[in-house]
Each structure stands twice: as C-alpha cells, then as structure tokens.
Design a protein around this motif. Sequence first.
Motif, PDB file in Angstrom:
ATOM      1  N   VAL A  12       0.855  -1.189   0.000  1.00 37.05           N
ATOM      2  CA  VAL A  12       0.000   0.000   0.000  1.00 37.05           C
ATOM      3  C   VAL A  12       0.888   1.235   0.000  1.00 37.05           C
ATOM      4  O   VAL A  12       1.801   1.362   0.823  1.00 37.05           O
ATOM      5  CB  VAL A  12      -0.919   0.021   1.236  1.00 37.05           C
ATOM      6  N   SER A  14       0.184   4.966   0.543  1.00 35.45           N
ATOM      7  CA  SER A  14      -0.944   5.755   1.008  1.00 35.45           C
ATOM      8  C   SER A  14      -0.612   7.230   1.156  1.00 35.45           C
ATOM      9  O   SER A  14       0.429   7.607   1.713  1.00 35.45           O
ATOM     10  CB  SER A  14      -1.445   5.226   2.360  1.00 35.45           C
ATOM     11  N   VAL A  19      -6.674  11.080   3.875  1.00 36.97           N
ATOM     12  CA  VAL A  19      -6.810   9.624   3.887  1.00 36.97           C
ATOM     13  C   VAL A  19      -6.592   9.081   5.299  1.00 36.97           C
ATOM     14  O   VAL A  19      -7.405   8.313   5.813  1.00 36.97           O
ATOM     15  CB  VAL A  19      -5.821   8.948   2.908  1.00 36.97           C
ATOM     16  N   LEU A  34      -5.179   0.630   8.799  1.00 39.91           N
ATOM     17  CA  LEU A  34      -3.768   0.630   8.399  1.00 39.91           C
ATOM     18  C   LEU A  34      -2.920  -0.201   9.362  1.00 39.91           C
ATOM     19  O   LEU A  34      -2.009  -0.923   8.943  1.00 39.91           O
ATOM     20  CB  LEU A  34      -3.258   2.060   8.306  1.00 39.91           C
ATOM     21  N   VAL A  44       3.252  -0.981   4.145  1.00 41.21           N
ATOM     22  CA  VAL A  44       2.534   0.281   3.964  1.00 41.21           C
ATOM     23  C   VAL A  44       3.559   1.410   3.980  1.00 41.21           C
ATOM     24  O   VAL A  44       4.286   1.584   4.965  1.00 41.21           O
ATOM     25  CB  VAL A  44       1.484   0.510   5.066  1.00 41.21           C
ATOM     26  N   TYR A  46       3.923   5.566   3.381  1.00 41.67           N
ATOM     27  CA  TYR A  46       3.145   6.799   3.331  1.00 41.67           C
ATOM     28  C   TYR A  46       3.849   7.799   2.426  1.00 41.67           C
ATOM     29  O   TYR A  46       5.029   8.104   2.619  1.00 41.67           O
ATOM     30  CB  TYR A  46       2.943   7.345   4.746  1.00 41.67           C
ATOM     31  N   LEU A 212      -3.332   4.768  -2.607  1.00 39.88           N
ATOM     32  CA  LEU A 212      -4.547   5.271  -1.974  1.00 39.88           C
ATOM     33  C   LEU A 212      -4.470   6.785  -1.902  1.00 39.88           C
ATOM     34  O   LEU A 212      -3.468   7.347  -1.454  1.00 39.88           O
ATOM     35  CB  LEU A 212      -4.685   4.738  -0.538  1.00 39.88           C
ATOM     36  N   ASP A 219      -2.670  12.346  -6.167  1.00 39.85           N
ATOM     37  CA  ASP A 219      -2.536  10.928  -5.822  1.00 39.85           C
ATOM     38  C   ASP A 219      -2.884  10.015  -6.997  1.00 39.85           C
ATOM     39  O   ASP A 219      -2.100   9.135  -7.373  1.00 39.85           O
ATOM     40  CB  ASP A 219      -3.450  10.580  -4.642  1.00 39.85           C
ATOM     41  N   LEU A 259     -11.492   3.668   4.125  1.00 43.14           N
ATOM     42  CA  LEU A 259     -10.503   2.593   4.021  1.00 43.14           C
ATOM     43  C   LEU A 259     -11.089   1.226   4.349  1.00 43.14           C
ATOM     44  O   LEU A 259     -10.493   0.203   3.996  1.00 43.14           O
ATOM     45  CB  LEU A 259      -9.315   2.884   4.934  1.00 43.14           C
TER      46      LEU A 259
END
Length: 334
Positions: A12, A14, A19, A34, A44, A46, A212, A219, A259
């Motif tokens: 992911v 993100s 978000v 998350l 994940v 960011y 995301l 984005d 989410l």
Amino acid sequence: MTERLIDRFDAVLSDLDGVVYAGPHAIPGAPEILRGLAADGMPVIYVTNNASRSVDTVAAHLTDLGVPTEPDGVVSSAQAGAELLAGRVPAGTRVLVTGSQALADVVEAAGLVPVRSQAEEPRAVIQGFDPALGWAALAEAAYTLADPDVLWVATNTDLTIPQARGLAPGNGTLVAAVRAAAGRPPLVAGKPEAPIFRTAAQRAGSARPVVLGDRLDTDIRGGNAAGFATVAVLTGVDTVHTILAACTAERPDHVVETLDGLLEPYPEVVAEACDGGHVARCGAAQAETDGSRLLVRGARSDLDSWRAACAAWWAAHPDTDVPHAPEPEWEPAA
C-alpha cells in the motif's frame, strides 16, 4: 474465502492528508485499518506532498495517531525535491529554500547548501509548503528567479490542503504567486509526478502496489502515471461528482467510501457498447449514456450507482484532457 480488494496487491502506498488524517486528527477508522494491514504483513509506505515536516516528525505523528511507523516508512516530496536538485546541480551548490526548516535539512542532507537570501548567490530555488511562509520569503524567491539560469524546483503544487475546519490553501497557491512574479514554471518533484511513487514502491519491495488517495490531481494522476493500481477514498478532497467528471489521466481504478472498503470484496463493474451508446452495471445499479446524457438506475446514496455511472461515462469518453460530465438523471433500480 472471498477475495477482498486489498488481496489484489502486495503493498500500500498511502497518501496522508485526507486519507489518514485531516489536520491534527485521524480520520475515523483509518488508523485501525492501516495498523491491521501492517500487522498482517502488508507493507505500507506513506507518500506525502507535505514538505513542511521531516519524515521523522510525520512518522511520530502517525505513531501518536495509532499507526506505528518508522521514518523509512514515509516518502516525502521534500526528499523527492532534494534528490531532483542533487541530480541537476553540483554538490555544494547554494540553494534558496522557500519553505520550512525541515525542507532545508533535507536539502543539506543531499549535499547542497541551504540559504535564505538572494544576497547569498543561490543557483537554485526549492519551494515547499510552510504554513508560516510570508510575503518576504516569496519575494526573495521571485528576485532570485529573475535570473533564468537559476533552477527552480517545487516540492508539489497541491492547490489545497485538507484541515479539520475545511480546505486551506496549499503549496500550489504559493508556487502560483512566485510563478506570476517570475514568469516561468518550476520543475515539480512530488505528486503527481511518477518518481515519488516508484521510490515508495521500491522501498516496499513491491511489484503490485496500490496507491490510496483522496485527490485526483495528485494521488490518482501520479499513481496512474507510475503504472500502479489506484483507489480513490472519499474522505478528503474529491467526491463522486468530481470523480465522474475526471479527465482520463485522473480516473481511479477503484472508488471506496472509506478505508474499510479495502477489506471488503470489490463489486464487478462491467461496461459495454450498446445501441450507439454505452451501458455499465455494478451490483444492482445500471448506467447508460449516449455520450451527452447519463441515466443511472439506482440510488444516489449507493456507491455502486456512481461506479456504474463512471464506467459508462468513461467508456463513452475514453480520452479527454478536460474534466466534464453531465448531471446524472436518476431512476429507481430495476
């Protein structure tokens, strides 16, 4: 076991503002989702266009909100901007920093010399968001950029930034002010350019990441440009109306309310040509268009109706640079 949307991906990437949080506060439910993904072994990363804070500060903020994160789990537009500069000017070059101390620190870490005045003879300018930035700093950038040989990099050009009280001016508004005075555009390092997303994917060791985001122009456009799957989340800037009208480069692959949608099966959306127009189905909803009118059979409050509407309208207009869509006409589902 029924496949969840998240099961299609191996990492992911993100966004943060809109978000994970709005201003200082977490978006309800986001930290839990998350944190659960990370606990299940899903990488994940960011990816943020906010260049006013260091990655250490961002990671600490996320941790405080209930999303334990290390600094290497954050990729910022400040880092992307400094890397872009370092690849274009020699080490030791003086760079006018129009932004926060965190941005200056990243520039210095890249082997460059941050300065704050035209009098120090900078050969490049980097501009990033700083809520404390004033007219004098913007003017200093404009004076420096009067020399056409001075390189100008903007960390990002987001026109707005979500805050707890609503939308506030973003870095793009400040960049626009300098651009108006300088008479030329900057190079842009962060979103919606693809490199920042590719850097994040490499850091995650990912071959099938999903991006995301709440913004189409940063984005989703950037994720699409990088060749990654994209999910628009309706907890920030863009809405079902702006998504329906999106130009081709800013159309997400998936749309979810929150989410939580990542942990649910994603409904099949089927679009096809039909009688000189296009028709699309999603769940019990159906949409059809002749290219000018758009009829949706379903409830306005049902996201499947909007998914079907997007599929039909986009099939009828596959290649457009200008956002455009009619106001849908509504009928009850058959």
